[in-house]
Design an enzyme around this catalytic site. Sequence first.
Site, PDB file in Angstrom:
ATOM      1  N   HIS A 240      42.008  12.141  33.678  1.00 54.83           N
ATOM      2  CA  HIS A 240      42.061  12.238  35.143  1.00 54.83           C
ATOM      3  C   HIS A 240      40.708  11.768  35.680  1.00 54.83           C
ATOM      4  CE1 HIS A 240      42.073  14.385  39.039  1.00 54.83           C
ATOM      5  NE2 HIS A 240      43.384  14.423  38.931  1.00 54.83           N
TER       6      HIS A 240
ATOM      7  N   ASP B 160      39.766  19.674  29.184  1.00 49.25           N
ATOM      8  CA  ASP B 160      40.325  19.749  30.534  1.00 49.25           C
ATOM      9  C   ASP B 160      41.720  20.366  30.391  1.00 49.25           C
ATOM     10  OD1 ASP B 160      41.777  19.302  32.823  1.00 49.25           O
ATOM     11  OD2 ASP B 160      41.201  17.194  33.044  1.00 49.25           O
TER      12      ASP B 160
ATOM     13  N   GLN C  15      46.399  20.899  33.026  1.00 45.03           N
ATOM     14  CA  GLN C  15      47.859  20.838  32.848  1.00 45.03           C
ATOM     15  C   GLN C  15      48.326  21.695  31.673  1.00 45.03           C
ATOM     16  OE1 GLN C  15      49.751  19.620  35.035  1.00 45.03           O
ATOM     17  NE2 GLN C  15      48.342  18.347  36.202  1.00 45.03           N
TER      18      GLN C  15
ATOM     19  N   LYS D 182      47.470  25.505  39.646  1.00 42.42           N
ATOM     20  CA  LYS D 182      48.501  24.944  38.748  1.00 42.42           C
ATOM     21  C   LYS D 182      49.085  26.039  37.858  1.00 42.42           C
ATOM     22  CE  LYS D 182      46.093  20.481  38.550  1.00 42.42           C
ATOM     23  NZ  LYS D 182      46.802  19.595  39.474  1.00 42.42           N
TER      24      LYS D 182
ATOM     25  N   CYS E 134      45.773   9.916  40.025  1.00 41.05           N
ATOM     26  CA  CYS E 134      44.328  10.028  39.746  1.00 41.05           C
ATOM     27  C   CYS E 134      44.009   9.639  38.311  1.00 41.05           C
ATOM     28  CB  CYS E 134      43.790  11.429  40.056  1.00 41.05           C
ATOM     29  SG  CYS E 134      44.035  11.920  41.755  1.00 41.05           S
TER      30      CYS E 134
HETATM   31  N1  C6P Z   1      46.047  16.762  38.825  1.00 38.74           N
HETATM   32  C1  C6P Z   1      48.170  15.942  39.641  1.00 38.74           C
HETATM   33  O1  C6P Z   1      49.023  15.778  40.519  1.00 38.74           O
HETATM   34  P1  C6P Z   1      41.898  19.985  40.632  1.00 38.74           P
HETATM   35  O2  C6P Z   1      42.206  18.972  41.677  1.00 38.74           O
HETATM   36  O3  C6P Z   1      40.417  20.210  40.495  1.00 38.74           O
HETATM   37  O4  C6P Z   1      42.679  21.240  40.787  1.00 38.74           O
HETATM   38  O5  C6P Z   1      42.418  19.367  39.248  1.00 38.74           O
HETATM   39  C2  C6P Z   1      41.983  18.105  38.822  1.00 38.74           C
HETATM   40  C3  C6P Z   1      42.692  17.690  37.579  1.00 38.74           C
HETATM   41  C4  C6P Z   1      41.972  17.549  36.418  1.00 38.74           C
HETATM   42  N2  C6P Z   1      42.562  17.230  35.255  1.00 38.74           N
HETATM   43  C5  C6P Z   1      43.881  17.030  35.166  1.00 38.74           C
HETATM   44  C6  C6P Z   1      44.507  16.702  33.851  1.00 38.74           C
HETATM   45  C7  C6P Z   1      44.673  17.154  36.321  1.00 38.74           C
HETATM   46  O6  C6P Z   1      45.988  16.964  36.218  1.00 38.74           O
HETATM   47  C8  C6P Z   1      44.063  17.462  37.557  1.00 38.74           C
HETATM   48  C9  C6P Z   1      44.863  17.522  38.826  1.00 38.74           C
HETATM   49  C10 C6P Z   1      46.961  16.790  39.950  1.00 38.74           C
HETATM   50  O7  C6P Z   1      48.293  15.442  38.532  1.00 38.74           O
HETATM   51  C11 C6P Z   1      46.328  16.395  41.241  1.00 38.74           C
HETATM   52  S1  C6P Z   1      45.558  14.808  41.169  1.00 38.74           S
END
Ligand code: C6P
Length: 388
Positions: free
Chosen positions: A105, A182, A185, A208, A346
């Site tokens: 990401h 990370d 997910q 999430k 992203c």
């Molecule tokens: N992915 C998606 O629709 P935040 O925004 O900080 O809560 O998470 C960022 C992030 C980091 N790593 C991974 C693997 C992610 O999937 C995400 C967030 C969302 O896929 C929003 S872009």
Amino acid sequence: MHGKPLVYLDNAATTQKPEAVLKVQDVYYRQQNANIHRGVHQLSEIATFEYEKARGKVKNFINAADVKEVLFTSGTTAGINLVASSFGRTFLKAGDEVIISAMEHHSNIVPWQLICEERGALLRVIPMNDNGELLMDEFERMLSPRTKFVSIVYISNSLGTVNPVSRIIAAAHAVGAKVLVDGAQAVAHTKVDVRAMDCDFFAFSGHKLFGPTGIGILYGKQELLDAMRPYQGGGDMIRSVTFEKTTFNDLPYKFEAGTPNIVGGIGLGAAIDYVNTIGLGAVSAYEQELLAYGTAELSAVRGLRIIGTAANKAGVISFVLDHAHPHDIGTILDREGIAIRTGHHCTQPVMQRFGIPATARASISLYNRADEFDSLVRGLQKVQEIFG
Ligand code: C6P
């Protein structure tokens, strides 16, 4: 939505919130609202107790050794930026190498680009195959005493690939590198045990995991957090301040400057209780069935190609459809009450790797049902009627 029952298949973006999470936030603001760690009055003690109780729930949820290793952040992005900036400024020097993967990401790419540029370090990328699986041999060949850090996604948000994080961590440790996982997910789909995994850092977002937005967790091993420079300065992170010198607070507060998202932390605690009641083992088994069903149904749609066909997947089915741009797919499905995400998610380098501008992505959670995939397939048939 548009007069149709909602089919919510955008859980990788954010999950819906259970009643229990809404309830504790309401109770907090009505009956417990005060700033924490600061007041001698009873209300502040109650708020502090509730917030720290939530930290304890997170510690147990990820099996951290101590609450000192559990930092509240605003989300995954903030956690990764904290590590890149603070670990980077403490330990990275010119000529060092940081390794990420081709399926990260943006929030696990850009912070590393920034710090590598600042410190004169080299950022390297583990490639992947056409199924969206990391080339582990290539990764192992990249490792050397120059490797100082590996930052890797556990489950890819755009491909659904579950990466072999334990193997990656063991290989990185063998050359003395530290590893951040990370887990954005991962936490809602699989049991996470940071000590069994032996990661040095683990970041995730509350929203999430059925919790509120604006709250997240960074787990870090105590000896590393102790050695790292603070990330931000401000209230709560200090022990004493004079104009000449500041000394810092103990963990975890050293990394928690300013009034935090108190209600968010408490809400995340309630979300963890909710998930624990169901059990991540049961969640994972159910979601794997759903994923298999959805994959079979979507594969049968004429002209549909799934992007991300790794042997080990969770949560996500990304796809492209002949003659229809993902944005058009998303718009037409929306008129049917079906919420999916379309775009690059992203992860622009993933799109470049597969030579596509975007995908449509259905992402599941424990409350989804097989018949919602039937609705999705009917929606896609409408897309095909329009686009031929
Ligand atoms: N992915 C998606 O629709 P935040 O925004 O900080 O809560 O998470 C960022 C992030 C980091 N790593 C991974 C693997 C992610 O999937 C995400 C967030 C969302 O896929 C929003 S872009």
